[in-house]
Design a protein around this motif. Structure first.
Motif, PDB file in Angstrom:
ATOM      1  N   SER A 129       0.850  -1.188   0.000  1.00  0.00           N
ATOM      2  CA  SER A 129       0.000   0.000   0.000  1.00  0.00           C
ATOM      3  C   SER A 129       0.884   1.236   0.000  1.00  0.00           C
ATOM      4  O   SER A 129       1.888   1.292   0.718  1.00  0.00           O
ATOM      5  N   TYR A 130       0.501   2.211  -0.776  1.00  0.00           N
ATOM      6  CA  TYR A 130       1.241   3.473  -0.895  1.00  0.00           C
ATOM      7  C   TYR A 130       0.335   4.605  -0.418  1.00  0.00           C
ATOM      8  O   TYR A 130      -0.814   4.722  -0.869  1.00  0.00           O
ATOM      9  N   TRP A 131       0.852   5.449   0.489  1.00  0.00           N
ATOM     10  CA  TRP A 131       0.054   6.599   0.929  1.00  0.00           C
ATOM     11  C   TRP A 131       0.152   7.687  -0.130  1.00  0.00           C
ATOM     12  O   TRP A 131       1.225   8.233  -0.388  1.00  0.00           O
ATOM     13  N   SER A 132      -0.975   7.984  -0.733  1.00  0.00           N
ATOM     14  CA  SER A 132      -1.038   8.922  -1.847  1.00  0.00           C
ATOM     15  C   SER A 132      -1.442  10.309  -1.365  1.00  0.00           C
ATOM     16  O   SER A 132      -2.470  10.468  -0.686  1.00  0.00           O
ATOM     17  N   ALA A 133      -0.639  11.313  -1.734  1.00  0.00           N
ATOM     18  CA  ALA A 133      -1.001  12.696  -1.413  1.00  0.00           C
ATOM     19  C   ALA A 133      -2.240  13.126  -2.187  1.00  0.00           C
ATOM     20  O   ALA A 133      -3.030  13.939  -1.706  1.00  0.00           O
ATOM     21  N   THR A 134      -2.422  12.570  -3.380  1.00  0.00           N
ATOM     22  CA  THR A 134      -3.607  12.891  -4.188  1.00  0.00           C
ATOM     23  C   THR A 134      -4.869  12.369  -3.523  1.00  0.00           C
ATOM     24  O   THR A 134      -5.886  13.071  -3.441  1.00  0.00           O
ATOM     25  N   GLU A 135      -4.817  11.137  -3.034  1.00  0.00           N
ATOM     26  CA  GLU A 135      -5.982  10.502  -2.423  1.00  0.00           C
ATOM     27  C   GLU A 135      -6.113  10.806  -0.933  1.00  0.00           C
ATOM     28  O   GLU A 135      -7.162  10.547  -0.341  1.00  0.00           O
ATOM     29  N   HIS A 136      -5.052  11.315  -0.310  1.00  0.00           N
ATOM     30  CA  HIS A 136      -5.026  11.480   1.152  1.00  0.00           C
ATOM     31  C   HIS A 136      -5.360  10.156   1.837  1.00  0.00           C
ATOM     32  O   HIS A 136      -6.079  10.115   2.842  1.00  0.00           O
ATOM     33  N   GLY A 137      -4.846   9.097   1.285  1.00  0.00           N
ATOM     34  CA  GLY A 137      -5.077   7.770   1.827  1.00  0.00           C
ATOM     35  C   GLY A 137      -4.249   6.757   1.064  1.00  0.00           C
ATOM     36  O   GLY A 137      -3.501   7.099   0.143  1.00  0.00           O
ATOM     37  N   HIS A 138      -4.402   5.493   1.446  1.00  0.00           N
ATOM     38  CA  HIS A 138      -3.588   4.447   0.851  1.00  0.00           C
ATOM     39  C   HIS A 138      -4.208   3.910  -0.453  1.00  0.00           C
ATOM     40  O   HIS A 138      -5.425   3.782  -0.563  1.00  0.00           O
ATOM     41  N   VAL A 139      -3.339   3.619  -1.395  1.00  0.00           N
ATOM     42  CA  VAL A 139      -3.713   2.982  -2.661  1.00  0.00           C
ATOM     43  C   VAL A 139      -2.874   1.711  -2.777  1.00  0.00           C
ATOM     44  O   VAL A 139      -1.660   1.740  -2.558  1.00  0.00           O
ATOM     45  N   ILE A 140      -3.508   0.606  -3.127  1.00  0.00           N
ATOM     46  CA  ILE A 140      -2.780  -0.653  -3.186  1.00  0.00           C
ATOM     47  C   ILE A 140      -2.072  -0.809  -4.535  1.00  0.00           C
ATOM     48  O   ILE A 140      -2.434  -0.191  -5.536  1.00  0.00           O
ATOM     49  N   TYR A 141      -1.055  -1.653  -4.538  1.00  0.00           N
ATOM     50  CA  TYR A 141      -0.358  -2.027  -5.768  1.00  0.00           C
ATOM     51  C   TYR A 141       0.075  -3.481  -5.624  1.00  0.00           C
ATOM     52  O   TYR A 141       0.207  -3.993  -4.516  1.00  0.00           O
ATOM     53  N   GLU A 142       0.300  -4.129  -6.771  1.00  0.00           N
ATOM     54  CA  GLU A 142       0.638  -5.558  -6.748  1.00  0.00           C
ATOM     55  C   GLU A 142       2.010  -5.858  -7.333  1.00  0.00           C
ATOM     56  O   GLU A 142       2.368  -7.028  -7.473  1.00  0.00           O
ATOM     57  N   SER A 143       2.771  -4.850  -7.676  1.00  0.00           N
ATOM     58  CA  SER A 143       4.126  -5.068  -8.182  1.00  0.00           C
ATOM     59  C   SER A 143       4.905  -3.773  -8.012  1.00  0.00           C
ATOM     60  O   SER A 143       4.320  -2.689  -7.839  1.00  0.00           O
ATOM     61  N   ARG A 144       6.222  -3.864  -8.076  1.00  0.00           N
ATOM     62  CA  ARG A 144       7.054  -2.666  -7.996  1.00  0.00           C
ATOM     63  C   ARG A 144       6.800  -1.742  -9.190  1.00  0.00           C
ATOM     64  O   ARG A 144       6.896  -0.520  -9.056  1.00  0.00           O
ATOM     65  N   LEU A 145       6.473  -2.323 -10.334  1.00  0.00           N
ATOM     66  CA  LEU A 145       6.170  -1.490 -11.492  1.00  0.00           C
ATOM     67  C   LEU A 145       4.872  -0.721 -11.288  1.00  0.00           C
ATOM     68  O   LEU A 145       4.762   0.449 -11.670  1.00  0.00           O
ATOM     69  N   GLU A 146       3.867  -1.361 -10.670  1.00  0.00           N
ATOM     70  CA  GLU A 146       2.637  -0.632 -10.341  1.00  0.00           C
ATOM     71  C   GLU A 146       2.917   0.481  -9.330  1.00  0.00           C
ATOM     72  O   GLU A 146       2.337   1.570  -9.411  1.00  0.00           O
ATOM     73  N   LEU A 147       3.804   0.218  -8.378  1.00  0.00           N
ATOM     74  CA  LEU A 147       4.177   1.259  -7.423  1.00  0.00           C
ATOM     75  C   LEU A 147       4.821   2.436  -8.146  1.00  0.00           C
ATOM     76  O   LEU A 147       4.549   3.605  -7.820  1.00  0.00           O
ATOM     77  N   ALA A 148       5.659   2.155  -9.135  1.00  0.00           N
ATOM     78  CA  ALA A 148       6.265   3.233  -9.906  1.00  0.00           C
ATOM     79  C   ALA A 148       5.195   4.054 -10.619  1.00  0.00           C
ATOM     80  O   ALA A 148       5.253   5.295 -10.633  1.00  0.00           O
ATOM     81  N   ARG A 149       4.191   3.386 -11.195  1.00  0.00           N
ATOM     82  CA  ARG A 149       3.110   4.144 -11.872  1.00  0.00           C
ATOM     83  C   ARG A 149       2.333   4.973 -10.869  1.00  0.00           C
ATOM     84  O   ARG A 149       1.895   6.094 -11.190  1.00  0.00           O
ATOM     85  N   LEU A 150       2.143   4.458  -9.674  1.00  0.00           N
ATOM     86  CA  LEU A 150       1.483   5.228  -8.627  1.00  0.00           C
ATOM     87  C   LEU A 150       2.246   6.504  -8.312  1.00  0.00           C
ATOM     88  O   LEU A 150       1.658   7.574  -8.128  1.00  0.00           O
ATOM     89  N   LEU A 151       3.565   6.411  -8.216  1.00  0.00           N
ATOM     90  CA  LEU A 151       4.384   7.592  -7.945  1.00  0.00           C
ATOM     91  C   LEU A 151       4.172   8.653  -9.021  1.00  0.00           C
ATOM     92  O   LEU A 151       4.013   9.843  -8.715  1.00  0.00           O
TER      93      LEU A 151
END
Length: 243
Positions: free
Chosen positions: A56-78
Motif C-alpha cells: 500500500s502506498y500513501w497517496s497525497a492525491t488521495e489522502h489515503g492508501h492505494v494498493i499495488y501488486e508489483s514494484r512497477l505498479e508502485l512506480a506508476r502510482l508515484l
C-alpha cells in the motif's frame, strides 16, 4: 485489427469500498462517480515464493492508501501522485467483461485516474511481456472498449531509471502537513525562477537549513517549482517557478 462484437457487450462490475457489494453496469452507462468510489476488485494475494511485490502506498492525491501488486505498479502510482493533472487514483477499479471473438473475456485494469481532461484507464506491464499474444489481445479489446466511451487508455511500462529515482526521492516530501506554510510561501515568493537548487537552499538564511531544503523539495513535489528530472538531482539543477 478490431476485435469482433466487443463494444455493445461490454459490462463492468464494481465492489463498494468496505462492504464489498457488487454492482454491474453497461460499460458506457457506468456512472463515473461509482467507479471512483469503488474498492479494489481483488484483495492481496500472498503465497510463498510469489514473484510480485504487493503493498500500500500513501497517496497525497488521495489522502489515503492505494494498493499495488508489483514494484512497477508502485512506480506508476508515484507518477500519478506527482502529476498535478491527476485528481483521483483508483486501484483495480472494476472487472470488465465482454464477448470477444465468440468467447467471454474478462479484464481488471490496474488503475483508473481522473484527470483534468477526463478518465484515464491504465494497465501496467513490463515491456518484455507486451508482445505476448494473450497480453496483446487483452489490451487490444480493452482499448477498444475504453476508447469507445471517449476515455483514454494507457499501457505503461518501465520509465527512465533516473527519472524514477528522482520521483522516489521527492515522494519522501509529499506530506504537506509536515511543512511550515509560511516558509513555503516565502520560498515561493523568493524569486527563485532560474535559480539552482543550491541557491534555493540558501534563500532563507534566517531559517533552519534542513527545513529550507526539505521545503524546496516539497515545492518540487507539488509542482510549485519545476526542474529537469532526467538526471540525478544535484545542486546545479535549475528551478523554474510555476505561478
Amino acid at each position: 485489427m478490431p476485435v469482433k462484437n466487443v463494444i455493445g457487450s461490454a459490462t463492468v462490475q464494481t465492489r463498494s469500498a468496505g462492504k464489498g457489494e457488487v454492482e454491474e453496469f453497461g460499460f458506457c452507462e457506468a456512472p463515473v462517480g461509482r467507479l471512483l468510489d469503488a474498492g479494489p476488485w481483488r484483495t492481496f494475494r500472498w503465497h510463498l515464493g510469489q514473484k510480485h511485490y504487493s503493498g500500500s502506498y500513501w497517496s497525497a492525491t488521495e489522502h489515503g492508501h492505494v494498493i499495488y501488486e508489483s514494484r512497477l505498479e508502485l512506480a506508476r502510482l508515484l507518477y500519478a501522485d506527482f502529476d498535478a493533472d491527476v485528481l483521483r487514483i483508483i486501484a483495480q477499479p472494476f472487472l470488465m467483461t465482454a464477448h470477444v471473438d465468440g468467447a467471454v473475456r474478462r479484464h481488471i485494469p490496474d488503475f483508473l485516474l481522473l484527470t483534468g481532461s477526463g478518465p484515464v484507464v491504465v494497465d501496467v506491464k513490463p515491456a518484455r511481456r507486451l508482445s505476448h499474444p494473450d497480453v496483446a489481445f487483452s489490451f487490444r479489446w480493452s482499448r477498444e472498449v475504453i476508447e469507445s466511451r471517449g476515455w483514454d487508455y494507457q499501457v505503461w511500462s518501465e520509465p527512465p531509471a533516473a527519472e524514477l529515482e528522482n520521483l522516489r526521492f521527492l515522494a519522501g516530501y509529499r506530506r504537506g502537513w509536515l511543512f511550515d506554510p509560511m516558509l513555503l510561501e516565502a520560498l515561493g515568493q523568493a524569486g527563485l525562477d532560474g535559480a539552482t537548487l543550491s541557491e534555493a537552499f540558501a534563500a532563507a538564511p534566517n531559517c533552519d537549513a534542513l527545513l529550507v531544503r526539505s521545503s524546496v523539495f516539497h515545492l518540487l513535489w507539488t509542482g510549485r517549482f519545476l526542474t529537469e528530472l532526467d538526471s540525478p538531482l544535484s545542486g546545479d539543477h535549475v528551478l523554474r517557478s510555476v505561478q
